[in-house]
Design a protein around this motif. Structure first.
Motif, PDB file in Angstrom:
ATOM      1  N   ASP A   1       0.846  -1.188   0.000  1.00  0.00           N
ATOM      2  CA  ASP A   1       0.000   0.000   0.000  1.00  0.00           C
ATOM      3  C   ASP A   1       0.886   1.244   0.000  1.00  0.00           C
ATOM      4  O   ASP A   1       2.110   1.168   0.076  1.00  0.00           O
ATOM      5  CB  ASP A   1      -0.960   0.005   1.193  1.00  0.00           C
ATOM      6  CG  ASP A   1      -0.232  -0.065   2.536  1.00  0.00           C
ATOM      7  OD1 ASP A   1       0.964   0.290   2.589  1.00  0.00           O
ATOM      8  OD2 ASP A   1      -0.855  -0.474   3.525  1.00  0.00           O
ATOM      9  N   THR A   2       0.256   2.399  -0.100  1.00  0.00           N
ATOM     10  CA  THR A   2       1.012   3.641  -0.251  1.00  0.00           C
ATOM     11  C   THR A   2       1.837   3.979   0.982  1.00  0.00           C
ATOM     12  O   THR A   2       2.819   4.710   0.888  1.00  0.00           O
ATOM     13  CB  THR A   2       0.052   4.813  -0.538  1.00  0.00           C
ATOM     14  OG1 THR A   2      -0.925   4.886   0.529  1.00  0.00           O
ATOM     15  CG2 THR A   2      -0.684   4.597  -1.852  1.00  0.00           C
TER      16      THR A   2
ATOM     17  N   PRO B   1       0.281   1.761  -5.301  1.00  0.00           N
ATOM     18  CA  PRO B   1      -0.528   2.726  -6.055  1.00  0.00           C
ATOM     19  C   PRO B   1      -0.038   4.145  -5.792  1.00  0.00           C
ATOM     20  O   PRO B   1       0.623   4.424  -4.790  1.00  0.00           O
ATOM     21  CB  PRO B   1      -1.943   2.525  -5.493  1.00  0.00           C
ATOM     22  CG  PRO B   1      -1.906   1.226  -4.772  1.00  0.00           C
ATOM     23  CD  PRO B   1      -0.499   1.025  -4.304  1.00  0.00           C
TER      24      PRO B   1
ATOM     25  N   ARG C   1       1.478   2.362 -11.420  1.00  0.00           N
ATOM     26  CA  ARG C   1       1.041   2.433 -10.018  1.00  0.00           C
ATOM     27  C   ARG C   1      -0.412   2.861  -9.917  1.00  0.00           C
ATOM     28  O   ARG C   1      -1.158   2.381  -9.070  1.00  0.00           O
ATOM     29  CB  ARG C   1       1.955   3.395  -9.243  1.00  0.00           C
ATOM     30  CG  ARG C   1       3.338   2.811  -8.981  1.00  0.00           C
ATOM     31  CD  ARG C   1       4.060   3.594  -7.893  1.00  0.00           C
ATOM     32  NE  ARG C   1       4.375   4.947  -8.307  1.00  0.00           N
ATOM     33  CZ  ARG C   1       5.503   5.296  -8.909  1.00  0.00           C
ATOM     34  NH1 ARG C   1       6.420   4.376  -9.154  1.00  0.00           N
ATOM     35  NH2 ARG C   1       5.738   6.555  -9.230  1.00  0.00           N
ATOM     36  N   SER C   2      -0.842   3.754 -10.808  1.00  0.00           N
ATOM     37  CA  SER C   2      -2.249   4.158 -10.782  1.00  0.00           C
ATOM     38  C   SER C   2      -3.148   2.992 -11.175  1.00  0.00           C
ATOM     39  O   SER C   2      -4.248   2.849 -10.648  1.00  0.00           O
ATOM     40  CB  SER C   2      -2.466   5.340 -11.736  1.00  0.00           C
ATOM     41  OG  SER C   2      -2.342   4.941 -13.095  1.00  0.00           O
ATOM     42  N   ARG C   3      -2.663   2.170 -12.088  1.00  0.00           N
ATOM     43  CA  ARG C   3      -3.444   0.988 -12.439  1.00  0.00           C
ATOM     44  C   ARG C   3      -3.522   0.004 -11.282  1.00  0.00           C
ATOM     45  O   ARG C   3      -4.526  -0.668 -11.072  1.00  0.00           O
ATOM     46  CB  ARG C   3      -2.819   0.316 -13.682  1.00  0.00           C
ATOM     47  CG  ARG C   3      -2.959   1.161 -14.963  1.00  0.00           C
ATOM     48  CD  ARG C   3      -2.140   0.588 -16.089  1.00  0.00           C
ATOM     49  NE  ARG C   3      -2.330   1.353 -17.323  1.00  0.00           N
ATOM     50  CZ  ARG C   3      -1.578   1.167 -18.425  1.00  0.00           C
ATOM     51  NH1 ARG C   3      -0.628   0.260 -18.417  1.00  0.00           N
ATOM     52  NH2 ARG C   3      -1.816   1.906 -19.490  1.00  0.00           N
ATOM     53  N   LEU C   4      -2.413  -0.086 -10.550  1.00  0.00           N
ATOM     54  CA  LEU C   4      -2.430  -0.920  -9.358  1.00  0.00           C
ATOM     55  C   LEU C   4      -3.502  -0.473  -8.393  1.00  0.00           C
ATOM     56  O   LEU C   4      -4.193  -1.282  -7.783  1.00  0.00           O
ATOM     57  CB  LEU C   4      -1.066  -0.854  -8.652  1.00  0.00           C
ATOM     58  CG  LEU C   4       0.035  -1.752  -9.209  1.00  0.00           C
ATOM     59  CD1 LEU C   4       1.354  -1.417  -8.536  1.00  0.00           C
ATOM     60  CD2 LEU C   4      -0.295  -3.202  -9.050  1.00  0.00           C
ATOM     61  N   GLU C   5      -3.678   0.852  -8.287  1.00  0.00           N
ATOM     62  CA  GLU C   5      -4.686   1.377  -7.366  1.00  0.00           C
ATOM     63  C   GLU C   5      -6.088   0.981  -7.822  1.00  0.00           C
ATOM     64  O   GLU C   5      -6.933   0.617  -7.031  1.00  0.00           O
ATOM     65  CB  GLU C   5      -4.559   2.896  -7.281  1.00  0.00           C
ATOM     66  CG  GLU C   5      -5.510   3.508  -6.259  1.00  0.00           C
ATOM     67  CD  GLU C   5      -5.291   5.000  -6.109  1.00  0.00           C
ATOM     68  OE1 GLU C   5      -4.879   5.626  -7.105  1.00  0.00           O
ATOM     69  OE2 GLU C   5      -5.531   5.519  -5.015  1.00  0.00           O
ATOM     70  N   ARG C   6      -6.298   1.019  -9.130  1.00  0.00           N
ATOM     71  CA  ARG C   6      -7.647   0.710  -9.637  1.00  0.00           C
ATOM     72  C   ARG C   6      -7.970  -0.773  -9.471  1.00  0.00           C
ATOM     73  O   ARG C   6      -9.065  -1.142  -9.079  1.00  0.00           O
ATOM     74  CB  ARG C   6      -7.768   1.126 -11.089  1.00  0.00           C
ATOM     75  CG  ARG C   6      -7.764   2.638 -11.313  1.00  0.00           C
ATOM     76  CD  ARG C   6      -8.319   2.969 -12.683  1.00  0.00           C
ATOM     77  NE  ARG C   6      -7.517   2.409 -13.772  1.00  0.00           N
ATOM     78  CZ  ARG C   6      -6.484   3.023 -14.345  1.00  0.00           C
ATOM     79  NH1 ARG C   6      -6.104   4.200 -13.892  1.00  0.00           N
ATOM     80  NH2 ARG C   6      -5.804   2.451 -15.295  1.00  0.00           N
TER      81      ARG C   6
END
Length: 341
Positions: free
Chosen positions: A299-300, A316, A334-339
């Motif tokens: 996680d972040t 993400p 990383r943004s895709r990981l968040e989604r």
């Protein structure tokens, strides 16, 4: 013998008889006083017991089912042999339960003496006299490990009084750990890459079968801070205090593979340690024992380590962070990981 001498003897006998009568009366009075005191003590004890009973937080033998080895909720669960029920209550299925039981737990339960103050530690064990058999003891400790239920619930499920629950838990935890240490399936091992056998690739395929954009991800990593009591020892108190969280903790890091098994970790570290220090053994494995192109998902908030492990732990993007113009750049990944997460 003169008449005067005879009169003196008679008088002495009368006095002795009077003293005996006085002694008997005193003895009777002492006995009566002791009896009254004893009855008063018994009544006082009974009153204290009744007063405590109104506030006690545990069950008595008379409050429970009569025999822990016959008709109890645990015996019903055991006889049902339902994987779903086992997983919900004990965290593992029937096959795994039986594997642990037969791989040393039952032998240790039957061959070891349970620690008690009134029992010799070198005496012969008598498992047939115990309230639970080996399966019941394993079920008890797994119920306790896999839930946050109150001890009174364990008393009801297994029909045991509090002292027996505590004694069996302490003993079962020890022999369970001994059993798991010898069980190959319970080992915590980092994936390996030997010739054509690439565990990293197999784990990554499991991830990409559900999240196609996460090629190379073979597991996840996260930290856990468990609150602990404040120690009277100043050194221990300082070691467990976490200034960021403003409390006392024991810190650990867990790494889970894509199959859901534990493949690495660093456990029971002082709460005062920084997250990156707790995770250092994992950073070393990522650097030295992980092929290029494979990484863990975090996680972040989780630290990504030093430059030597750059890209081996990915997370993400944080809320509000702008994406670059390059749609294939690492920030976009990383943004895709968040989604998908």
């Amino acid at each position: 013998m003169t008449q005067g001498t005879r009169n003196i003897q008679v008088e002495l006998v009368n006095r002795l008889e009077e003293e005996d009568e006085i002694d008997d009366e005193l003895q009777d009075q002492y006995t009566l006083a002791a009896t009254i005191a004893g009855i008063g003590s018994i009544e006082a004890h009974r009153s204290r017991v009744e007063a405590r009973a109104q506030h006690r937080g545990y069950l008595l033998r008379s409050d429970l089912l009569p025999n822990p080895r016959t008709i109890t909720p645990w015996q019903r669960l055991r006889d049902g042999r339902s994987d779903h029920a086992y997983i919900v209550t004990m965290g593992l299925d029937v096959k795994t339960f039986e594997l642990i039981l037969s791989s040393g737990f039952q032998r240790r339960w039957e061959e070891s003496t349970i620690d008690r103050t009134d029992v010799s530690s070198v005496g012969a064990p008598r498992p047939e006299r115990r309230s639970l058999d080996a399966a019941g003891a394993l079920g008890l400790v797994l119920h306790w490990l896999c839930s946050t239920m109150r001890e009174i619930s364990l008393q009801q499920i297994f029909a045991l009084i509090p002292s027996t629950v505590n004694r069996y838990l302490a003993f079962s935890l020890r022999i369970l750990l001994e059993t798991l240490k010898e069980l190959p399936q319970a080992s915590i091992s980092w994936p390996d890459q030997v010739n054509e056998h690439n565990e990293f690739e197999k784990l990554s395929e499991i991830v990409t079968s559900r999240h196609s954009l996460l090629k190379g991800a073979f597991g996840s990593i996260d930290g856990l801070n468990l609150p602990c009591q404040v120690s009277d020892d100043v050194e221990i108190e300082n070691a467990t205090y976490n200034g960021w969280l403003h409390g006392h903790f024991i810190s650990s890091v867990f790494v889970f593979g894509a199959r859901g098994t534990l493949i690495g970790g660093h456990f029971n570290c002082p709460g005062s340690w920084h997250d990156s220090r707790v995770a250092m053994p994992i950073y070393n494995r990522l650097r030295d024992r992980t092929p290029n192109g494979y990484y863990l998902v975090a996680d972040t908030a989780f630290p990504r380590g030093t430059a030597s492990v750059e890209g081996r732990i990915r997370a993400p993007i944080k809320a509000g962070q702008k994406l670059p113009h390059d749609p294939t750049g690492p920030s976009v990944l990383r943004s895709r990981l968040e989604r998908v997460g």
